[in-house]
Design an enzyme around this catalytic site. Structure first.
Site, PDB file in Angstrom:
ATOM      1  N   VAL A  56       0.872  -1.175   0.000  1.00  0.00           N
ATOM      2  CA  VAL A  56       0.000   0.000   0.000  1.00  0.00           C
ATOM      3  C   VAL A  56       0.910   1.226   0.000  1.00  0.00           C
ATOM      4  O   VAL A  56       1.903   1.261   0.738  1.00  0.00           O
ATOM      5  CB  VAL A  56      -0.910   0.028   1.238  1.00  0.00           C
ATOM      6  CG1 VAL A  56      -1.813   1.263   1.227  1.00  0.00           C
ATOM      7  CG2 VAL A  56      -1.746  -1.249   1.323  1.00  0.00           C
ATOM      8  N   CYS A  57       0.579   2.216  -0.814  1.00  0.00           N
ATOM      9  CA  CYS A  57       1.289   3.497  -0.803  1.00  0.00           C
ATOM     10  C   CYS A  57       2.778   3.249  -1.075  1.00  0.00           C
ATOM     11  O   CYS A  57       3.128   2.434  -1.929  1.00  0.00           O
ATOM     12  CB  CYS A  57       1.005   4.182   0.547  1.00  0.00           C
ATOM     13  SG  CYS A  57       1.374   5.935   0.632  1.00  0.00           S
ATOM     14  N   THR A  58       3.651   3.916  -0.348  1.00  0.00           N
ATOM     15  CA  THR A  58       5.088   3.748  -0.594  1.00  0.00           C
ATOM     16  C   THR A  58       5.635   2.432  -0.053  1.00  0.00           C
ATOM     17  O   THR A  58       6.850   2.196  -0.153  1.00  0.00           O
ATOM     18  CB  THR A  58       5.870   4.927   0.008  1.00  0.00           C
ATOM     19  OG1 THR A  58       5.410   5.155   1.343  1.00  0.00           O
ATOM     20  CG2 THR A  58       5.659   6.194  -0.804  1.00  0.00           C
ATOM     21  N   ALA A  66      -2.248   2.194  -4.678  1.00  0.00           N
ATOM     22  CA  ALA A  66      -1.796   3.587  -4.689  1.00  0.00           C
ATOM     23  C   ALA A  66      -1.749   4.121  -3.254  1.00  0.00           C
ATOM     24  O   ALA A  66      -1.580   3.351  -2.313  1.00  0.00           O
ATOM     25  CB  ALA A  66      -2.704   4.405  -5.601  1.00  0.00           C
TER      26      ALA A  66
END
Lengths: 205, 205
Positions: free
Chosen positions: A99-101, A149
Site C-alpha cells: 500500500v502506498c510507498t 496507490a
C-alpha cells in the site's frame, strides 16, 4: 490464513489498518504485525502507536504479505535486514502486496523488476528507479503481486484480494461490514483530479 | 487544535484511524488517544493493539471529540465513568463526532436526544432507543454534532469536518494526501445496496 504486516517507525497507520479491517474477516484469518522487535511502533506523524506482535525473525512464512508505506518506508529502502526478510516471506506467500510507498520496499527488495506497479502519487519516480513500470491505477495486479496507490487505496486492494481468496460474496460481505460506500465531499483524491490550490497547500507545508 | 479520541478494548481500529489520518493534518493538530489508563488497547477482533497516550481523567477539554465504535462501544453504553467523561468533554468541544457505533456512546451520554443521527446499519434500533432519529446518510450534521455511518465512513466525515474547520482547499489537500479516490470493486457498501448473499454470509458467521 496467515496475514503478515511488517510495521516500522514512521509507517502511515491507515496503510496497514485499512487492509487489516478487511482481511481480518477472511476465514481463519491469523494476523501478525511484525517489527524488528515486538512492541510499540509509532507512525510517521508521531501521534499514533501500534503494537508489533512478533519479531520479524520469528515470522518465516505468510499466506498474504501486506507492506504498508509512509515516511518510514522511504527511510527503510536501504535496510537490508528488512529487505531480505521481505524477499524471504514473499517467496512463501500466496500474495505479496503493498500500500502506498510500501511498494518502494517491494521494489528495493527486487520484487517489482519489470512489473507494472503503483504507489503514492508523490513517489512514482522512486518506484520506477527499481525497475517497475509505474501504472496510474488504484490497484495494479501482476500475478500474485498486487500494489495499491496512496494510503486509503489499501481498502480497495484488500477487497479485491478478499475476492481472489474467498470469492465475491465474501468480499461483498466484508465491504458491507465496514460500510464502505464511499462518498467523499470532494473529488480531489487523485493527482490528476485535485485542484492546483490543494497541491499548492500540500507543497507549502 | 486538540483532537481527542477515546479508545477502549474492543473498538474497531479503522473507526479511529480513518479520521485520524485526515484530522492529524489540520494546522497545529494535537491528537490524543485517551483510555481509562494510558497503555495498550486491543481491538474487537483481538488482533490489533493501539496505544492510549493519556488517561481519560487527564483530558479535560477538546476542540474536536471523535468517538469510535466497535463491539467495545456497544459494551460500554452502561459505563457511567466513560459517559460522564464524554458529556464533560463534549461540553468543551467545538465539534462532537462519532463513527459507526460510537454514536451509541453519544446517545447513551444523552447527546443525541431529538437529533438526527446515523450509525452502523446493524445498530439503528439501538441508536433510536436513545432518542435520536436515525437518518440513512453517510454523514449527518446537526450543528456541532456530526455522526458517521459504519467504520469506513469516518474518512468522509473527517474530510467534511476538515472543510468546516480549515476550509475546502485544506480538505481537498488532505484528500489528495491520503489519495482518497475510492474505487471499491463492488457496490455492496450499504445495507440497501448489498446483495442478499452478502448479508446471509455475514449472518452465518
Amino acid at each position: 490464513m496467515r496475514i503478515v504486516f511488517p510495521v516500522f517507525e514512521g509507517l502511515t497507520a491507515l496503510d496497514a489498518v485499512g487492509p487489516y479491517e478487511v482481511l481480518r474477516m477472511l476465514p481463519d484469518a491469523d494476523v501478525v504485525f511484525a517489527a524488528a522487535e515486538p512492541g510499540p511502533v509509532t507512525d510517521g506523524a508521531g501521534m499514533l502507536t501500534l503494537t508489533a506482535t512478533a519479531a520479524l525473525a520469528d515470522v518465516t512464512e505468510a499466506d498474504v504479505l501486506v507492506v504498508p508505506g509512509g515516511p518510514g518506508a522511504r527511510a527503510n529502502v536501504g535496510n537490508e535486514e528488512l529487505l531480505e526478510w521481505i524477499r524471504r516471506i514473499a517467496a512463501t506467500a500466496g500474495w505479496t502486496t503493498s500500500v502506498c510507498t510500501g511498494s518502494l520496499l517491494l521494489g528495493a527488495a527486487g520484487l517489482l523488476d519489470g512489473l507494472r506497479a503503483t504507489t503514492h502519487w508523490s513517489a512514482t519516480d522512486l518506484l520506477e528507479a527499481y525497475g517497475a513500470r509505474y501504472t496510474e491505477q488504484r490497484v495494479v495486479e501482476q500475478g500474485r503481486v498486487i500494489t495499491a496507490a496512496g494510503v486509503s487505496s489499501g481498502i480497495d486492494m484488500a477487497l479485491r484480494l478478499a475476492e481472489l481468496i474467498a470469492g465475491p460474496v465474501a468480499a461483498q460481505a466484508f465491504q458491507l461490514a465496514i460500510e464502505y460506500d464511499p462518498q467523499p465531499p470532494f473529488d480531489a483524491g487523485s493527482y490528476s483530479k485535485a485542484p492546483q490550490a490543494a497541491k499548492d497547500y500540500l507543497a507549502s507545508r
